[in-house]
Design a protein around this motif. Sequence first.
Motif, PDB file in Angstrom:
ATOM      1  N   GLN A  55       0.837  -1.206   0.000  1.00 17.88           N
ATOM      2  CA  GLN A  55       0.000   0.000   0.000  1.00 17.88           C
ATOM      3  C   GLN A  55       0.870   1.253   0.000  1.00 17.88           C
ATOM      4  O   GLN A  55       0.594   2.220  -0.718  1.00 17.88           O
ATOM      5  N   LEU A  56       1.920   1.246   0.802  1.00 19.92           N
ATOM      6  CA  LEU A  56       2.821   2.395   0.857  1.00 19.92           C
ATOM      7  C   LEU A  56       3.497   2.613  -0.497  1.00 19.92           C
ATOM      8  O   LEU A  56       3.584   3.742  -0.990  1.00 19.92           O
ATOM      9  N   SER A  57       3.954   1.527  -1.109  1.00 25.70           N
ATOM     10  CA  SER A  57       4.594   1.614  -2.418  1.00 25.70           C
ATOM     11  C   SER A  57       3.625   2.135  -3.469  1.00 25.70           C
ATOM     12  O   SER A  57       3.983   2.997  -4.294  1.00 25.70           O
ATOM     13  N   ASN A  58       2.400   1.616  -3.437  1.00 24.07           N
ATOM     14  CA  ASN A  58       1.387   2.104  -4.383  1.00 24.07           C
ATOM     15  C   ASN A  58       1.089   3.584  -4.161  1.00 24.07           C
ATOM     16  O   ASN A  58       0.954   4.364  -5.109  1.00 24.07           O
ATOM     17  N   SER A  59       1.005   3.967  -2.906  1.00 24.44           N
ATOM     18  CA  SER A  59       0.728   5.371  -2.581  1.00 24.44           C
ATOM     19  C   SER A  59       1.854   6.274  -3.083  1.00 24.44           C
ATOM     20  O   SER A  59       1.618   7.334  -3.670  1.00 24.44           O
ATOM     21  N   ILE A  60       3.103   5.841  -2.878  1.00 23.47           N
ATOM     22  CA  ILE A  60       4.254   6.623  -3.341  1.00 23.47           C
ATOM     23  C   ILE A  60       4.254   6.703  -4.859  1.00 23.47           C
ATOM     24  O   ILE A  60       4.505   7.768  -5.448  1.00 23.47           O
TER      25      ILE A  60
END
Length: 134
Positions: free
Chosen positions: A99-104
Motif C-alpha cells: 500500500q505504501l509503495s502504491n501510494s508513493i
Amino acid sequence: MEIMLYIAALIAAVAFVVLVVYLAITLKATKSTLNDVSHTLQGLEKQMQGITTETTELLTKTNQLADDVNQKSTKLNGLFDGAKGIGETLKDFNDSLKQLSNSISQTSAQNQEKVSQAVKWGSAIMDLWNKKKK
C-alpha cells in the motif's frame, strides 16, 4: 460238589485280590501323575503371576508414555499457533508495504509534472546565475 463251590469261592477271592492289587498299583501311579500335574500347575501359576506383574508394569509405562506424548503435542500446538500468528503478521506487513509503495507511486505520478517543471525552473535559474557570474 461242595468242593467245587469252595474252589469257585477261592478263585473268586484270588481274582478279587489280584483286582485289588492292580487297582492299588493304578491308584499309586495316578497319585504320582496327579502330584506331577500339581507341581506343573504351581510352576505355571508362578509364571502367570510374573507375566501379570510384567504386563501391569508395561501398561503403566505405556500410560506414562501416552501422557508424555499428549503433553508434548499440546506444547507443539502452541508453537504452531505462534508460528501462524507470525505468518499473519508478516502478511499484514507485506500488505502495508504494498500500500505504501502504491501510494508513493501514485503520488509520484501525480507530482511528476510539477517536479519536472521545478527541475526546469531550477536549471533555468542556475543558467541565469552562471551567466550573471561570468
